[in-house]
Design an enzyme around this catalytic site. Structure first.
Site, PDB file in Angstrom:
ATOM      1  N   THR A  44     -54.186  28.184 -13.235  1.00 11.23           N
ATOM      2  CA  THR A  44     -55.011  29.127 -12.586  1.00 11.23           C
ATOM      3  C   THR A  44     -54.536  31.062 -11.715  1.00 11.23           C
ATOM      4  OG1 THR A  44     -58.065  29.002 -12.681  1.00 11.23           O
ATOM      5  CG2 THR A  44     -56.233  28.388 -10.396  1.00 11.23           C
ATOM      6  N   CYS A  66     -62.120  30.327  -3.836  1.00  7.79           N
ATOM      7  CA  CYS A  66     -62.330  29.356  -5.219  1.00  7.79           C
ATOM      8  C   CYS A  66     -60.806  28.218  -4.469  1.00  7.79           C
ATOM      9  CB  CYS A  66     -61.804  29.744  -6.212  1.00  7.79           C
ATOM     10  SG  CYS A  66     -63.664  30.543  -6.610  1.00  7.79           S
ATOM     11  N   HIS A 110     -61.593  24.707 -11.321  1.00 13.21           N
ATOM     12  CA  HIS A 110     -61.514  25.892 -10.749  1.00 13.21           C
ATOM     13  C   HIS A 110     -63.278  26.162  -9.461  1.00 13.21           C
ATOM     14  CE1 HIS A 110     -60.151  30.834  -9.955  1.00 13.21           C
ATOM     15  NE2 HIS A 110     -61.133  30.279  -9.441  1.00 13.21           N
TER      16      HIS A 110
END
Lengths: 162, 206
Positions: free
Chosen positions: A26, A32, A49
């Site tokens: 990711t 995040c 995520h």
């Protein structure tokens, strides 16, 4: 370290499960948090995520987006894919505060995301093997199976293996 | 038709809105750097958040972003995003005698924040004019990092699957130099329909 096999890219507020050999990736995590739950022996792992700490009461369309529902989704999917609940472990990274010098609650969401992930994993009894949270830099991360190494790279080119 | 879909007349109106904002911004820029500043709107539309990251070069692309929060009748998060090349040109322009390629310090961050402030202020004024509302904007916060890492906080208030972003891309030219600046407005969930109704209902072309 590359374990070869397939590579699965996970976008913002998305999640994916990997079995056998390969890599979950990711890119560009700011506030995040990228959460990985895995069963090393069973060779199953999942990555979510996570964007926000808590799911609203009615939004069930995007479980990967919120710390609480993402972790429950990961556990369910990994067990379904053959993972053993007792062997599950977790690693996570992210939760930075990208913009400094402005005192706004909105800009502190990274910290709250990281706390929410930590709490939910504890609530579900999943031991955390490593984490890399906070700071003021974005992170790209990838998790390799079967080695179970989570690699974190910042935009400045620093790389850490967890 | 839901509140996010726009007809071609609405898109023209949105572009017109972009031009109004660009006009305000060009005047403010001229005062800052001296001489003639031209700002043209190269793109004006509504798009999904995922597209925003592509517009600025992909989730891994290094960019400069200025974040500004607006509150009032319409609340939301605004970003002005520049490529690192554009930002370099801009700071050279804004800071007299700056040694090119020098690492960014307080001066550079402050100059970039001011540019973000001018561009976003121009669009806030354009929105306020259209709806007759009073809007306030926060002081700018500047950061340089991977695009998606910088922009992800923009989504936290408008946490809906249908999340749409108002995108206005501009080209700023001054004294033979050219920079690209992208302006994004992510209205909060409760403000989105208000904003889009204003944009389509009160436009001169309607």
């Amino acid at each position: 370290m590359t374990d070869e096999g397939i590579e699965i890219r996970v976008g913002i507020a998305e999640g994916a499960i990997l079995r056998g050999k390969g890599r979950l990736v990711t890119a560009g995590l700011g506030s995040c948090v990228g959460v990985v739950i895995y069963d090393a022996e069973g060779r199953v792992a999942g990555l979510a995520h996570v964007m926000l700490p808590e799911s609203p009461p009615r939004d069930i369309r995007a479980p990967h987006k919120y710390a609480d529902t993402a972790i429950d989704w990961l556990i369910r999917e990994i067990v379904e894919a053959g993972g053993c609940p007792r062997r599950l472990r977790a690693k996570y990274a992210g939760g930075a505060q990208m913009f400094q010098g402005v005192k706004m609650e909105a800009l502190r969401v990274g910290e709250r995301n990281a706390e929410a992930v930590k709490k939910r994993l504890a609530d579900r009894g999943i031991p955390v093997m490593a984490s890399d949270v906070g700071g003021h830099q974005g992170r790209t991360l990838w998790f390799d199976l079967p080695s179970c190494v989570l690699t974190v790279r910042t935009a400045r080119g620093e790389t850490r293996a967890l | 038709m839901n509140s996010y879909e726009l007809s071609s007349a609405d898109l023209d109106a949105l572009r017109e809105f972009g031009n109004i904002g660009a006009g305000h911004a060009a005047t403010a820029f001229s005062a800052l750097v001296g001489g003639v500043v031209r700002i043209s709107v190269t793109d004006a539309r509504l798009c999904r958040f995922a597209e925003v990251v592509d517009v600025v070069g992909g989730s891994d692309a290094m960019v400069v972003a200025v974040y500004i929060r607006i509150e009032g009748e319409i609340a939301g998060n605004m970003f002005v995003v520049l490529s690192t090349e554009s930002a370099d040109r801009l700071v050279d322009e804004l800071i007299p005698g700056r040694e090119h390629g020098r690492p960014y310090g307080e001066m550079e961050y402050s100059a970039l924040g001011e540019v973000g402030n001018i561009l976003s202020g121009a669009y806030v004024a354009a929105i306020a004019d259209l709806c007759g509302a009073r809007l306030t904007q926060s002081i700018p916060a500047v950061a340089i990092d991977m695009a998606s890492a910088l922009l992800d906080i923009g989504l936290m208030y408008g946490s809906s699957e249908d999340n749409q972003v108002l995108l206005i891309s501009t080209r700023v030219t001054h004294g033979g130099r050219e920079i690209q600046a992208h302006f994004f407005l992510l209205p909060d969930f409760d403000s989105a329909s208000t904003l889009f109704q204003i944009l389509r209902g009160k436009m001169p072309s309607d």
